[in-house]
Design a protein around this motif. Sequence first.
Motif, PDB file in Angstrom:
ATOM      1  N   GLU A  94       0.873  -1.273  -0.247  1.00 20.10           N
ATOM      2  CA  GLU A  94      -0.150  -0.064   0.013  1.00 20.10           C
ATOM      3  C   GLU A  94       0.878   1.533   0.049  1.00 20.10           C
ATOM      4  N   GLU A  97       1.464   2.012  -3.473  1.00 17.91           N
ATOM      5  CA  GLU A  97       0.847   2.929  -4.188  1.00 17.91           C
ATOM      6  C   GLU A  97       0.476   4.026  -3.851  1.00 17.91           C
ATOM      7  N   GLN A 100       3.051   6.188  -5.276  1.00 13.48           N
ATOM      8  CA  GLN A 100       2.872   6.507  -7.059  1.00 13.48           C
ATOM      9  C   GLN A 100       2.269   7.504  -7.130  1.00 13.48           C
TER      10      GLN A 100
END
Lengths: 299, 126
Positions: A94, A97, A100
């Motif tokens: 996570e 992510e 990102q």
Amino acid sequence: MNVIECNGLTKAYFRKNVLNGLTFTIEENKITGLIGRNGVGKTTLVKILAGLIKETSGEVRVFEQHPFNNLYTSANTILVDDQMFFPPALQLHELLEVAQSFYPNWDMELAQRLLQYFSFDPSHYHQTLSKGRTSTFNMIIGLASRCSLTILDEPTTGMDEAVRKDFYRALMKDYLAHPRTILISSHHLNEIEDILEDVLLIKNGKTLLHESISDLKEWAIALQGASTVVQKWLVERNCIFQRQVGKDTLYAVVRDDFTKENKEEALRGGVEFIPVKASDLCVYLTNDTKGGIDDVFER
Amino acid sequence: MILNPDDTKPIYVQIAEWIETEILNGHFQSDEKVYSQYQLAEMFTINPATAAKGLNLLADEQILYKKRGLGMFVATNAKEAIVHKRRSGTLKQLIQELVLEAERLSIKESELLEMIKAARKKEGSQ
């Protein structure tokens, strides 16, 4: 283009200057090693560059902007160190992510391949990682973010030998494919010198030396031989380091400004010329005394 | 080859010497393209600027030549140039050190020559 410009940069903690009028510039896409002894302000400097803390006085420009509290700096700069903060509620995958969504150049495939290569369990939490594993994970974030300015502050703390080697190789491979400006601070110059282009040496909060690594290796030379003979060659030269070896042998490091004729004459006199390793030179230059620790025991 | 970080020679000199040895061993022929600075950087995990400095050193000595936008190529007389350079440079220096050490040990000239002859014989019989 200059990615970093510092002019008379000063940072004081409790009225004591840690950075004391630091001036230097770093060009785009160069890998620079930030070298200095403990407590000279390396970490303070990189925190100012990353916009995490504010300078006391002087000028600092990153991507031609003032970095403190600057969104452009935050999106294009990453500071990797052992104090990186990640939300404790998120699992490692996570965190990738979330990263990102922060960094426009983020390469998710690279991040996941590195996570797998270093055998991380994606469902683990960041704060349960050991010291070396924390550094490894932080490094993955640092590489995959592909920030135009990547700052690595003691990135290999706690990493074992194999991971260190992998890390430097990964850094070089990714840099060749995606050139960017990289600033690495480390106590181990010999470990990073191969991948550096320039070295920025800091002493007492000031720039002591900013040279290309290959020039640094030829910047100084050591003379070794009978004390009286070596002393003769030290006249009017600034001796960087000297040590008595054995009974009557002197080892002295000076700036290499000898002509070929000088050298041949000295050689005939029995003086040996020994090149000085870049890492040793940095230690000698940042010592406060010419004899190093030995001076403490001289009574 | 693995670069020797403890070697007091700068990395770019080690790179240049390695390419010279590759040419001497016939791994690169005249007018053949040698490695680019980026290939060298990848191979040895070194900074590409350092690799470029090694290549430029050889270009300055006319062992390599540049083709704009294409890279570095082996010069026609590269092999001879390297042999000549090593004879007049490296070997000469080694001999100077040899003579100096012999003097320290008070070895006579004839004795030293005998030692060299013996070493050469041993090398030849292998």
